[in-house]
Design an enzyme around this catalytic site. Structure first.
Site, PDB file in Angstrom:
ATOM      1  N   ILE A  49       0.837  -1.207   0.000  1.00  0.00           N
ATOM      2  CA  ILE A  49       0.000   0.000   0.000  1.00  0.00           C
ATOM      3  C   ILE A  49       0.875   1.262   0.000  1.00  0.00           C
ATOM      4  CG2 ILE A  49      -2.036  -1.067   1.026  1.00  0.00           C
ATOM      5  CD1 ILE A  49      -1.180   0.269   3.715  1.00  0.00           C
ATOM      6  N   TYR A 136      -0.248   3.442  17.626  1.00  0.00           N
ATOM      7  CA  TYR A 136      -1.156   2.710  16.728  1.00  0.00           C
ATOM      8  C   TYR A 136      -2.543   3.341  16.723  1.00  0.00           C
ATOM      9  CZ  TYR A 136      -4.265  -1.206  15.445  1.00  0.00           C
ATOM     10  OH  TYR A 136      -5.244  -1.994  14.885  1.00  0.00           O
TER      11      TYR A 136
HETATM   12  N1  LIG Z   1      -7.185  -8.303  15.070  1.00  0.00           N
HETATM   13  C1  LIG Z   1      -7.756  -7.382  15.820  1.00  0.00           C
HETATM   14  O1  LIG Z   1      -8.131  -7.619  16.960  1.00  0.00           O
HETATM   15  C2  LIG Z   1      -7.967  -5.984  15.284  1.00  0.00           C
HETATM   16  C3  LIG Z   1      -8.568  -5.045  16.128  1.00  0.00           C
HETATM   17  C4  LIG Z   1      -8.759  -3.765  15.646  1.00  0.00           C
HETATM   18  C5  LIG Z   1      -8.410  -3.431  14.356  1.00  0.00           C
HETATM   19  N2  LIG Z   1      -7.824  -4.355  13.564  1.00  0.00           N
HETATM   20  C6  LIG Z   1      -7.449  -3.953  12.207  1.00  0.00           C
HETATM   21  O2  LIG Z   1      -7.912  -4.906  11.261  1.00  0.00           O
HETATM   22  C7  LIG Z   1      -6.986  -4.983  10.168  1.00  0.00           C
HETATM   23  C8  LIG Z   1      -6.585  -6.432   9.905  1.00  0.00           C
HETATM   24  O3  LIG Z   1      -6.003  -6.966  11.088  1.00  0.00           O
HETATM   25  P1  LIG Z   1      -5.560  -8.498  11.214  1.00  0.00           P
HETATM   26  O4  LIG Z   1      -5.855  -8.909  12.618  1.00  0.00           O
HETATM   27  O5  LIG Z   1      -6.111  -9.302  10.079  1.00  0.00           O
HETATM   28  O6  LIG Z   1      -3.991  -8.340  11.098  1.00  0.00           O
HETATM   29  P2  LIG Z   1      -2.933  -9.128  10.181  1.00  0.00           P
HETATM   30  O7  LIG Z   1      -1.588  -8.699  10.626  1.00  0.00           O
HETATM   31  O8  LIG Z   1      -3.250 -10.580  10.204  1.00  0.00           O
HETATM   32  O9  LIG Z   1      -3.253  -8.545   8.739  1.00  0.00           O
HETATM   33  C9  LIG Z   1      -2.727  -7.337   8.259  1.00  0.00           C
HETATM   34  C10 LIG Z   1      -2.235  -7.591   6.859  1.00  0.00           C
HETATM   35  O10 LIG Z   1      -1.748  -6.355   6.327  1.00  0.00           O
HETATM   36  C11 LIG Z   1      -0.647  -6.684   5.513  1.00  0.00           C
HETATM   37  N3  LIG Z   1       0.232  -5.520   5.314  1.00  0.00           N
HETATM   38  C12 LIG Z   1       1.009  -4.893   6.234  1.00  0.00           C
HETATM   39  N4  LIG Z   1       1.702  -3.903   5.650  1.00  0.00           N
HETATM   40  C13 LIG Z   1       1.343  -3.890   4.344  1.00  0.00           C
HETATM   41  C14 LIG Z   1       1.699  -3.110   3.220  1.00  0.00           C
HETATM   42  N5  LIG Z   1       2.626  -2.134   3.323  1.00  0.00           N
HETATM   43  N6  LIG Z   1       1.116  -3.367   2.029  1.00  0.00           N
HETATM   44  C15 LIG Z   1       0.209  -4.358   1.898  1.00  0.00           C
HETATM   45  N7  LIG Z   1      -0.180  -5.156   2.914  1.00  0.00           N
HETATM   46  C16 LIG Z   1       0.385  -4.921   4.130  1.00  0.00           C
HETATM   47  C17 LIG Z   1       0.092  -7.780   6.288  1.00  0.00           C
HETATM   48  O11 LIG Z   1       0.964  -8.506   5.434  1.00  0.00           O
HETATM   49  C18 LIG Z   1      -1.077  -8.601   6.806  1.00  0.00           C
HETATM   50  O12 LIG Z   1      -1.395  -9.679   5.959  1.00  0.00           O
HETATM   51  C19 LIG Z   1      -5.833  -4.047  10.527  1.00  0.00           C
HETATM   52  O13 LIG Z   1      -6.035  -2.807   9.915  1.00  0.00           O
HETATM   53  C20 LIG Z   1      -5.938  -3.899  12.029  1.00  0.00           C
HETATM   54  O14 LIG Z   1      -5.400  -2.672  12.465  1.00  0.00           O
HETATM   55  C21 LIG Z   1      -7.596  -5.628  13.997  1.00  0.00           C
END
Ligand SMILES: NC(=O)c1ccc[n+]([C@@H]2O[C@H](COP(=O)([O-])OP(=O)(O)OC[C@H]3O[C@@H](n4cnc5c(N)ncnc54)[C@H](O)[C@@H]3O)[C@@H](O)[C@H]2O)c1
Length: 311
Positions: A49, A136
């Site tokens: 991204i 964050y």
């Molecule tokens: N898991 C939770 O409890 C939670 C809570 C609140 C918010 N979120 C949000 O939900 C979203 C997904 O979280 P998740 O738990 O699936 O995390 P995750 O780490 O499993 O997934 C995030 C993905 O983003 C990808 N990524 C990171 N940098 C990147 C880049 N520069 N270009 C392209 N892809 C990139 C990673 O490779 C990863 O696959 C995130 O935005 C996170 O902040 C998650």
């Protein structure tokens, strides 16, 4: 049927969102750094991204974008603060820019319960004052503001979902449920920080994915913020460790308590109670989480054990 780009589509939530969309007959494209699930190979595109060229190539023909790609986890977002700022803020701006150029109808952004910080009143409603206390959380709040600003300036709709403690089989090992299971598998003790009395309300990943997809396609969600989580079983981290130990069948193991000062956490940054109010999502989106904590934890345990047996 719509064409939907999922950024971060190889991640824990992205994988579940892709499955939910495909099950509903939509076309899916995933943008991520690496492919984690071979089943996603046909709709996976490698790219960052942070690279507008990759985004502009992949976004072509998409009606909607679900923007999940982000830096997360305490280590990545505090120790590597600048990288977190860059990925979560500049990355979101890059996605918005390409959405506008491609005339994408709507973008859904996954923000976080972290934007609320510590609150006096729980469960936490969407109109509770924001109180971010981590790097964050600030990046997530900035992302929300950019969505608002772009939507005010350009013809693009948006929805923000603030996710509360989503867990699942494919989550990274540094997130709590999987971390406890991995510790037990390695004959180690699950580690708790401080007194372990921090309270969370966990949401199984397929439920979060259903909430996200419902919010994407429902016009009532345009320009709105929704809490997405599971309010049914708030639990202290100490009790969560006990539950995981019990379901794993390791009843002779006791968790280990580590003072906050000896960990990568700080008392100032710690959120002590986090329980969502999900009435708005229930009312407007028909959202209703289905997987209880025991069932979700059992699924994580089965997956972690299976991957050990396959190694
Ligand atoms: N898991 C939770 O409890 C939670 C809570 C609140 C918010 N979120 C949000 O939900 C979203 C997904 O979280 P998740 O738990 O699936 O995390 P995750 O780490 O499993 O997934 C995030 C993905 O983003 C990808 N990524 C990171 N940098 C990147 C880049 N520069 N270009 C392209 N892809 C990139 C990673 O490779 C990863 O696959 C995130 O935005 C996170 O902040 C998650």
């Amino acid at each position: 049927m719509a064409c939907v780009l999922i950024t971060g589509g190889s991640g824990s939530i992205g994988t579940a969102v892709a499955k939910e969309l495909i099950a509903k007959g939509h076309e899916v494209k995933c943008l991520d750094l690496t492919l984690n699930d071979k089943e996603a190979a046909s709709y996976f595109y490698a790219g960052s991204i942070l690279d507008p060229f990759s985004i502009s190539t992949i976004i072509r023909g998409c009606d909607y974008v679900i923007h999940l790609a982000a830096a997360l986890g305490v280590e990545r977002t505090e120790a590597r603060r600048l990288e977190c700022l860059y990925i979560n803020i500049q990355g979101t701006i890059n996605i918005l820019e390409e959405c506008v150029k491609e005339n994408v109808k709507k973008i859904l952004f996954t923000s976080s319960s972290e934007v609320y910080g510590n609150q006096n009143i729980t469960p936490i409603k969407e109109n509770s004052p924001v109180n971010p206390i981590s790097n964050y959380a600030i990046t997530k709040l900035v992302g929300e503001e950019y969505l608002r600003a772009y939507s005010a300036r350009y013809p693009i709709e948006y929805t923000v979902t603030r996710l509360f403690n989503v867990y699942g089989e494919q989550q990274r090992d540094d997130f709590v449920v999987r971390k406890f299971v991995k510790a037990l598998m390695e004959n180690k003790k699950p580690v708790l920080y401080g007194d372990g009395e921090q309270v969370r309300s966990f949401c199984y990943v397929s439920d979060a994915a259903k909430g996200i997809v419902a919010a994407l396609f429902n016009e009532k969600s345009n320009q709105e913020v929704f809490n997405v989580g599971n309010d049914q079983e708030p639990i202290s981290m100490k009790d969560l460790a006990g539950k995981v130990i019990n379901l794993y069948g390791a009843n002779d193991v006791a968790p280990e308590f580590i003072p906050m000062a000896d960990s990568d956490r700080t008392e100032e940054r710690e959120v002590y109670t986090r329980i969502p109010c999900i009435e708005k999502a229930k009312r407007l989106l028909n959202y209703s989480p289905e997987v209880n904590l025991d069932e979700g934890i059992k699924r994580v345990i089965e997956t972690v054990k299976r991957s050990r047996d396959e190694d």
